[in-house]
Design an enzyme around this catalytic site. Structure first.
Site, PDB file in Angstrom:
ATOM      1  N   LYS A  49      30.363 -66.018 -54.185  1.00  0.00           N
ATOM      2  CA  LYS A  49      31.137 -65.073 -54.992  1.00  0.00           C
ATOM      3  C   LYS A  49      32.585 -65.527 -55.110  1.00  0.00           C
ATOM      4  O   LYS A  49      33.173 -65.523 -56.198  1.00  0.00           O
ATOM      5  CB  LYS A  49      31.098 -63.679 -54.362  1.00  0.00           C
ATOM      6  CG  LYS A  49      32.001 -62.657 -55.070  1.00  0.00           C
ATOM      7  CD  LYS A  49      32.104 -61.357 -54.309  1.00  0.00           C
ATOM      8  CE  LYS A  49      33.287 -61.317 -53.391  1.00  0.00           C
ATOM      9  NZ  LYS A  49      34.526 -60.862 -54.071  1.00  0.00           N
ATOM     10  N   ASN A  50      33.186 -65.917 -53.986  1.00  0.00           N
ATOM     11  CA  ASN A  50      34.610 -66.245 -53.984  1.00  0.00           C
ATOM     12  C   ASN A  50      34.917 -67.501 -54.786  1.00  0.00           C
ATOM     13  O   ASN A  50      36.068 -67.737 -55.153  1.00  0.00           O
ATOM     14  CB  ASN A  50      35.108 -66.407 -52.548  1.00  0.00           C
ATOM     15  CG  ASN A  50      35.193 -65.074 -51.818  1.00  0.00           C
ATOM     16  OD1 ASN A  50      35.178 -64.010 -52.441  1.00  0.00           O
ATOM     17  ND2 ASN A  50      35.272 -65.120 -50.501  1.00  0.00           N
ATOM     18  N   CYS A  56      39.593 -54.245 -52.895  1.00  0.00           N
ATOM     19  CA  CYS A  56      39.322 -53.549 -51.635  1.00  0.00           C
ATOM     20  C   CYS A  56      40.611 -53.126 -50.948  1.00  0.00           C
ATOM     21  O   CYS A  56      41.618 -53.830 -50.994  1.00  0.00           O
ATOM     22  CB  CYS A  56      38.541 -54.469 -50.683  1.00  0.00           C
ATOM     23  SG  CYS A  56      36.814 -54.677 -51.131  1.00  0.00           S
ATOM     24  N   ARG A  59      48.046 -57.369 -49.522  1.00  0.00           N
ATOM     25  CA  ARG A  59      47.700 -58.575 -50.284  1.00  0.00           C
ATOM     26  C   ARG A  59      48.527 -58.694 -51.572  1.00  0.00           C
ATOM     27  O   ARG A  59      47.995 -58.694 -52.683  1.00  0.00           O
ATOM     28  CB  ARG A  59      46.205 -58.592 -50.614  1.00  0.00           C
ATOM     29  CG  ARG A  59      45.337 -58.613 -49.383  1.00  0.00           C
ATOM     30  CD  ARG A  59      43.936 -59.082 -49.685  1.00  0.00           C
ATOM     31  NE  ARG A  59      43.188 -58.120 -50.458  1.00  0.00           N
ATOM     32  CZ  ARG A  59      41.966 -58.337 -50.937  1.00  0.00           C
ATOM     33  NH1 ARG A  59      41.383 -59.497 -50.730  1.00  0.00           N
ATOM     34  NH2 ARG A  59      41.338 -57.425 -51.624  1.00  0.00           N
ATOM     35  N   ASP A  86      36.340 -62.827 -43.654  1.00  0.00           N
ATOM     36  CA  ASP A  86      35.240 -62.172 -44.367  1.00  0.00           C
ATOM     37  C   ASP A  86      33.963 -62.085 -43.537  1.00  0.00           C
ATOM     38  O   ASP A  86      32.977 -61.491 -43.980  1.00  0.00           O
ATOM     39  CB  ASP A  86      34.946 -62.900 -45.689  1.00  0.00           C
ATOM     40  CG  ASP A  86      35.916 -62.518 -46.787  1.00  0.00           C
ATOM     41  OD1 ASP A  86      36.738 -61.608 -46.577  1.00  0.00           O
ATOM     42  OD2 ASP A  86      35.852 -63.127 -47.868  1.00  0.00           O
ATOM     43  N   ARG A 104      29.095 -55.683 -54.789  1.00  0.00           N
ATOM     44  CA  ARG A 104      30.125 -56.586 -55.305  1.00  0.00           C
ATOM     45  C   ARG A 104      29.937 -58.019 -54.819  1.00  0.00           C
ATOM     46  O   ARG A 104      30.395 -58.956 -55.481  1.00  0.00           O
ATOM     47  CB  ARG A 104      31.522 -56.100 -54.888  1.00  0.00           C
ATOM     48  CG  ARG A 104      31.977 -54.813 -55.551  1.00  0.00           C
ATOM     49  CD  ARG A 104      33.407 -54.480 -55.174  1.00  0.00           C
ATOM     50  NE  ARG A 104      34.247 -55.659 -55.359  1.00  0.00           N
ATOM     51  CZ  ARG A 104      35.168 -56.070 -54.490  1.00  0.00           C
ATOM     52  NH1 ARG A 104      35.382 -55.408 -53.374  1.00  0.00           N
ATOM     53  NH2 ARG A 104      35.882 -57.147 -54.740  1.00  0.00           N
TER      54      ARG A 104
END
Length: 419
Positions: free
Chosen positions: A22-23, A116, A121, A306, A398
């Site tokens: 995903k990233n 999130c 961030r 993560d 997600r």
């Protein structure tokens, strides 16, 4: 709102095919804004986030088709250089359209991002990198307005701390800048290398990706390309911890061994068997409880933030006491109170969580608070006695493709409840 129901106690046996990361996928998709030619991606995960980003890219002018795990994107021309709030607020990665829009169009207007709730961030490093490349930046009404009418210009950019998002964003902008750009203290994650490999296939000139110094020689234009998304190391780590915690023997097909070295070291220390095979990585549980093992999150190649929540879930039923230290994001222990509802013994002390393992967790109704927290509750549910119901699993959707089917295929008693 959907929920997931798990009846714990079943060991996991079989194999799980690891999806594309995903990233990485999200930043690769954004690369379509840099060229008018066609990009084709294989091993593209089908996630809420990739679908959401597709909607934004289509708003900007991309034509997107999908056939299974293959996605084709082409942005022959930009229909807009503005990414509105409604299309950016749900996902932080959407903000990375700013640099490519600016590089190709000379100006862009992009809403400040959402995502999130795991800490501030801020996007300061992203904006400072673009300013170093010659962009004029203004903030107005919740939007970033950026201009570089004469194009971006290469520069030396020294990041004050390692930032994956800012490194990727600077790369996406600098590939079309005039001259050479050098990124110092750059992030080293496999997803950075994957993005560089794709951009180079498109005609970019990037060297050093995967090290702390990345050099980018700007080019006049980029072409189309075909690229396979790198396997997801976070998904790999999640299923590895699930197998080691629940017991059993699972092959993680297509997993890349070297991308999770920090996790393998800790899992072996905790008593699990982890081995590299031609098809991927095999996890075998010890047959008893894991041993408590301390962990600290660090930028790659350290232990990934993560995977912190998933590791905590495993330590909740390990023998002994472990200390888990989060150094990347503040406010990333939101899963701990939900695990405690299931009988976990966790003492939160600022950026540390002291976990005293218990012999059994108990099934309970719990609530997902963010993407990675949601899957830690799944791991806990797999080993809990009785039934666990996890609400707000849109967070999980997600970032994890077909999670229930993958776990059920290995013997888990798990189902999605549609509401």
């Amino acid at each position: 709102m959907d929920s997931i129901k798990i009846r714990g106690g079943n060991p996991l046996r079989g194999e799980v095919t690891i999806s594309g990361a995903k990233n990485s996928a999200l930043k690769l998709m954004v690369a379509t804004l840099l060229t008018g030619e066609k990009l084709t991606f294989t091993r593209m995960p089908d996630l809420a986030d990739t679908r959401f980003l597709s909607t934004l890219l289509e708003h900007l002018g991309a034509d997107i088709t999908r056939n299974g795990s293959e996605m084709t994107l082409q942005t022959a021309s930009l229909s807009s250089a503005e990414a509105p709030y409604d299309l950016v607020r749900k996902m932080r990665a959407s903000f990375n359209v700013l640099g490519p829009l600016l590089a190709r169009n000379g100006e862009a207007r992009v809403s400040l991002p959402g995502g999130c709730a795991i800490g501030a961030r801020p996007v300061d490093l992203h904006l400072k990198a673009l300013e170093s490349l010659g962009a004029g930046i203004e903030l107005a009404d919740g939007y970033v307005e950026a201009r570089a009418k004469n194009g971006l210009v290469g520069a030396q950019i020294v990041f004050p701390f390692v930032s994956v998002g800012a490194t990727e964003h600077a790369m996406l902008a600098a590939v079309l800048a005039k001259g050479e750009t050098v990124l110092e203290n750059a992030a080293r994650e496999p997803e950075i290398q994957d993005l560089a490999n794709c951009l180079n296939a498109m005609g970019a000139k990037i060297s050093g990706a995967g090290s702390a110094t990345i050099t980018i020689e700007g080019v006049d234009h980029l072409t189309g390309a075909s690229h396979a998304v790198v396997p997801d190391r976070i998904e790999t780590g999640t299923y590895a911890l699930a197998a080691a915690t629940a017991g059993g023997d699972v092959l993680l097909r297509d997993a890349v061994w070297k991308h999770n070295s920090a996790l393998w070291d800790l899992m072996i220390a905790a008593g699990a068997s982890v081995s590299e095979e031609n098809e991927g990585v095999r996890i075998k549980a010890s047959g008893g409880r894991l041993r408590a093992t301390d962990m600290e999150t660090r930028p790659y190649p350290g232990f990934p933030t993560d995977e912190q929540a998933q590791f905590m879930a495993a330590m909740c039923v390990a023998e002994g006491r472990s200390v888990i230290r989060e150094t990347i994001f503040e406010n990333r222990f939101m899963h701990a109170p939900e695990l405690m509802r299931m009988g976990a013994r966790i003492d939160l002390r600022g950026n540390e969580a002291v976990v005293t393992g218990v012999e059994k967790l108990r099934g309970a109704p719990v609530m997902a608070t963010d993407l990675r927290a949601s899957v830690s509750l799944v791991i806990a549910g797999l080993v809990a006695t009785g039934e666990t119901t996890i609400g707000r699993v849109y967070h999980l959707d997600r970032g994890f493709e077909h999670l229930e089917a993958k776990l059920a295929g290995c013997g888990a008693d798990i189902e999605r409840i549609k509401e």
